[in-house]
Design a protein around this motif. Structure first.
Motif, PDB file in Angstrom:
ATOM      1  N   PRO A  39      70.957-108.530  18.312  1.00  0.00           N
ATOM      2  CA  PRO A  39      71.328-109.676  17.481  1.00  0.00           C
ATOM      3  C   PRO A  39      70.869-109.426  16.040  1.00  0.00           C
ATOM      4  CG  PRO A  39      69.392-110.196  18.778  1.00  0.00           C
ATOM      5  CD  PRO A  39      69.864-108.841  19.211  1.00  0.00           C
ATOM      6  N   VAL A  40      71.805-109.347  15.140  1.00  0.00           N
ATOM      7  CA  VAL A  40      71.493-109.060  13.750  1.00  0.00           C
ATOM      8  C   VAL A  40      71.216-110.377  13.026  1.00  0.00           C
ATOM      9  CG1 VAL A  40      72.335-108.037  11.611  1.00  0.00           C
ATOM     10  CG2 VAL A  40      72.925-107.002  13.815  1.00  0.00           C
ATOM     11  N   ALA A  41      70.043-110.467  12.434  1.00  0.00           N
ATOM     12  CA  ALA A  41      69.652-111.678  11.721  1.00  0.00           C
ATOM     13  C   ALA A  41      68.659-111.289  10.629  1.00  0.00           C
ATOM     14  CB  ALA A  41      69.009-112.673  12.685  1.00  0.00           C
ATOM     15  N   ALA A  43      65.421-112.073   7.868  1.00  0.00           N
ATOM     16  CA  ALA A  43      64.034-112.477   8.105  1.00  0.00           C
ATOM     17  C   ALA A  43      63.859-113.982   8.281  1.00  0.00           C
ATOM     18  CB  ALA A  43      63.149-111.981   6.959  1.00  0.00           C
ATOM     19  N   GLY A  44      64.801-114.770   7.842  1.00  0.00           N
ATOM     20  CA  GLY A  44      64.710-116.216   8.021  1.00  0.00           C
ATOM     21  C   GLY A  44      64.727-116.635   9.480  1.00  0.00           C
ATOM     22  N   TYR A  45      65.251-115.777  10.352  1.00  0.00           N
ATOM     23  CA  TYR A  45      65.328-116.083  11.778  1.00  0.00           C
ATOM     24  C   TYR A  45      64.144-115.511  12.554  1.00  0.00           C
ATOM     25  CZ  TYR A  45      70.124-117.482  10.903  1.00  0.00           C
ATOM     26  OH  TYR A  45      71.243-118.116  10.437  1.00  0.00           O
ATOM     27  N   GLY A  46      63.368-114.652  11.924  1.00  0.00           N
ATOM     28  CA  GLY A  46      62.263-113.991  12.614  1.00  0.00           C
ATOM     29  C   GLY A  46      61.109-114.932  12.895  1.00  0.00           C
ATOM     30  N   SER A  47      60.791-115.120  14.158  1.00  0.00           N
ATOM     31  CA  SER A  47      59.640-115.922  14.554  1.00  0.00           C
ATOM     32  C   SER A  47      59.193-115.473  15.936  1.00  0.00           C
ATOM     33  CB  SER A  47      59.983-117.419  14.598  1.00  0.00           C
ATOM     34  OG  SER A  47      60.797-117.713  15.717  1.00  0.00           O
ATOM     35  N   TYR A  48      57.970-115.790  16.264  1.00  0.00           N
ATOM     36  CA  TYR A  48      57.443-115.427  17.570  1.00  0.00           C
ATOM     37  C   TYR A  48      58.317-116.001  18.691  1.00  0.00           C
ATOM     38  CZ  TYR A  48      54.148-114.822  21.389  1.00  0.00           C
ATOM     39  OH  TYR A  48      53.566-114.463  22.568  1.00  0.00           O
ATOM     40  N   ASN A  49      58.685-117.273  18.570  1.00  0.00           N
ATOM     41  CA  ASN A  49      59.523-117.907  19.605  1.00  0.00           C
ATOM     42  C   ASN A  49      60.862-117.207  19.750  1.00  0.00           C
ATOM     43  OD1 ASN A  49      57.554-119.766  20.192  1.00  0.00           O
ATOM     44  ND2 ASN A  49      58.425-121.370  18.910  1.00  0.00           N
ATOM     45  N   TYR A  62      65.467-107.233  16.788  1.00  0.00           N
ATOM     46  CA  TYR A  62      66.005-106.457  15.674  1.00  0.00           C
ATOM     47  C   TYR A  62      65.838-107.152  14.332  1.00  0.00           C
ATOM     48  CZ  TYR A  62      69.218-102.914  13.889  1.00  0.00           C
ATOM     49  OH  TYR A  62      69.772-101.860  13.221  1.00  0.00           O
ATOM     50  N   MET A  63      65.387-108.395  14.321  1.00  0.00           N
ATOM     51  CA  MET A  63      65.259-109.117  13.056  1.00  0.00           C
ATOM     52  C   MET A  63      63.870-108.922  12.456  1.00  0.00           C
ATOM     53  SD  MET A  63      65.182-112.875  14.725  1.00  0.00           S
ATOM     54  CE  MET A  63      65.813-112.360  16.292  1.00  0.00           C
ATOM     55  N   LYS A  64      63.806-108.924  11.159  1.00  0.00           N
ATOM     56  CA  LYS A  64      62.532-108.785  10.462  1.00  0.00           C
ATOM     57  C   LYS A  64      61.761-110.103  10.547  1.00  0.00           C
ATOM     58  CE  LYS A  64      64.485-105.618   7.130  1.00  0.00           C
ATOM     59  NZ  LYS A  64      64.917-105.429   5.751  1.00  0.00           N
ATOM     60  N   PHE A  65      60.445-110.026  10.400  1.00  0.00           N
ATOM     61  CA  PHE A  65      59.648-111.235  10.326  1.00  0.00           C
ATOM     62  C   PHE A  65      59.661-111.737   8.885  1.00  0.00           C
ATOM     63  CE2 PHE A  65      56.884-107.569  10.074  1.00  0.00           C
ATOM     64  CZ  PHE A  65      56.089-107.833   8.963  1.00  0.00           C
ATOM     65  N   PRO A  66      59.349-113.013   8.650  1.00  0.00           N
ATOM     66  CA  PRO A  66      59.520-113.617   7.326  1.00  0.00           C
ATOM     67  C   PRO A  66      58.815-112.912   6.168  1.00  0.00           C
ATOM     68  CG  PRO A  66      59.225-115.332   8.938  1.00  0.00           C
ATOM     69  CD  PRO A  66      59.009-114.027   9.656  1.00  0.00           C
ATOM     70  N   MET A  67      57.648-112.348   6.371  1.00  0.00           N
ATOM     71  CA  MET A  67      56.914-111.708   5.276  1.00  0.00           C
ATOM     72  C   MET A  67      57.098-110.189   5.253  1.00  0.00           C
ATOM     73  SD  MET A  67      55.516-114.126   3.565  1.00  0.00           S
ATOM     74  CE  MET A  67      54.230-113.382   2.616  1.00  0.00           C
ATOM     75  N   PHE A  68      58.104-109.672   5.952  1.00  0.00           N
ATOM     76  CA  PHE A  68      58.294-108.226   6.069  1.00  0.00           C
ATOM     77  C   PHE A  68      58.358-107.530   4.714  1.00  0.00           C
ATOM     78  CE2 PHE A  68      61.024-104.503   6.137  1.00  0.00           C
ATOM     79  CZ  PHE A  68      60.368-103.718   7.071  1.00  0.00           C
ATOM     80  N   LYS A  69      59.201-108.015   3.829  1.00  0.00           N
ATOM     81  CA  LYS A  69      59.373-107.349   2.539  1.00  0.00           C
ATOM     82  C   LYS A  69      58.076-107.340   1.741  1.00  0.00           C
ATOM     83  CE  LYS A  69      62.095-106.891  -1.528  1.00  0.00           C
ATOM     84  NZ  LYS A  69      63.402-106.678  -1.967  1.00  0.00           N
ATOM     85  N   LYS A  70      57.415-108.484   1.673  1.00  0.00           N
ATOM     86  CA  LYS A  70      56.158-108.574   0.905  1.00  0.00           C
ATOM     87  C   LYS A  70      55.095-107.669   1.526  1.00  0.00           C
ATOM     88  CE  LYS A  70      53.292-111.757  -1.585  1.00  0.00           C
ATOM     89  NZ  LYS A  70      53.656-111.295  -2.901  1.00  0.00           N
ATOM     90  N   GLU A  71      54.944-107.696   2.837  1.00  0.00           N
ATOM     91  CA  GLU A  71      53.919-106.894   3.488  1.00  0.00           C
ATOM     92  C   GLU A  71      54.213-105.399   3.435  1.00  0.00           C
ATOM     93  OE1 GLU A  71      52.721-108.211   7.351  1.00  0.00           O
ATOM     94  OE2 GLU A  71      52.291-110.232   6.644  1.00  0.00           O
ATOM     95  N   SER A  72      55.479-105.031   3.347  1.00  0.00           N
ATOM     96  CA  SER A  72      55.808-103.606   3.343  1.00  0.00           C
ATOM     97  C   SER A  72      55.946-103.019   1.936  1.00  0.00           C
ATOM     98  CB  SER A  72      57.077-103.350   4.159  1.00  0.00           C
ATOM     99  OG  SER A  72      58.160-104.061   3.611  1.00  0.00           O
TER     100      SER A  72
END
Length: 102
Positions: A39-41, A43-49, A62-72
């Motif tokens: 499922p392509v989504a 970072a807005g869709y990335g959450s533990y749930n 397959y989706m990034k978590f919300p802070m992916f860009k900042k943390e990477s």
């Protein structure tokens, strides 16, 4: 980009993209009869749930978590000693920051 297309669309009252993921995927499943493998989504869709939901339905997370860009990409943010994820933990499971305060 070439080769991309919309397979499900929805209008809803959710305040966050994170809350939209499961209803959209369930709508996809209802229409097509299966869950997408990837499922392509964004970072807005990335959450533990949503990651747990993907795991339960046999989908890749397959989706990034919300802070992916900042943390990477932001070294100062990533290496900040005062962010809880960066606290050093000793062999007893106690943070070195907590020890220095006590």
């Amino acid at each position: 980009m070439a080769g991309e297309y919309i397979v499900v669309a929805d209008v809803n009252h959710y305040r966050s993209d994170m809350d939209c993921f499961v209803p959209l995927i369930e709508q996809f499943h209802k229409i097509y009869g299966f869950y997408p493998k990837y499922p392509v989504a964004d970072a807005g869709y990335g959450s533990y749930n949503n990651y747990i939901y993907c795991e339960q339905k046999g989908m890749e997370k397959y989706m990034k978590f919300p802070m992916f860009k900042k943390e990477s990409t932001d070294k100062k943010y990533r290496d900040d000693l005062f962010r809880t994820v960066n606290f050093k933990i000793d062999e007893d499971g106690i943070s070195t920051i907590i020890k220095s305060i006590a």
